[in-house]
Design a protein around this motif. Sequence first.
Motif: not given
Length: 71
Positions: A10-11, A43-49
């Motif tokens: 969520k961030r 999506d998971r973009k922020a997590t991956v980055e």
Amino acid sequence: MWSVNSLDWKRPVEQIVARVLGGVRPGAIVLFHDGIPPRWSGDRKATVEALGEVLRGLGNRYQFVKVSEMK
């Protein structure tokens, strides 16, 4: 249990990285999520980055091990 909850689901990237880097101590377990809670969009973009940045930021200071290898 984990020591630092990244709240990655969520961030934005910058907040994830700051939260993790600011909370890690020797022996810490950092919680990242592998998906979005059911019925939520995203999506998971922020997590991956953020994970890449966190690993680079901690790699010079800590050794990464499996939980089963922790002493």
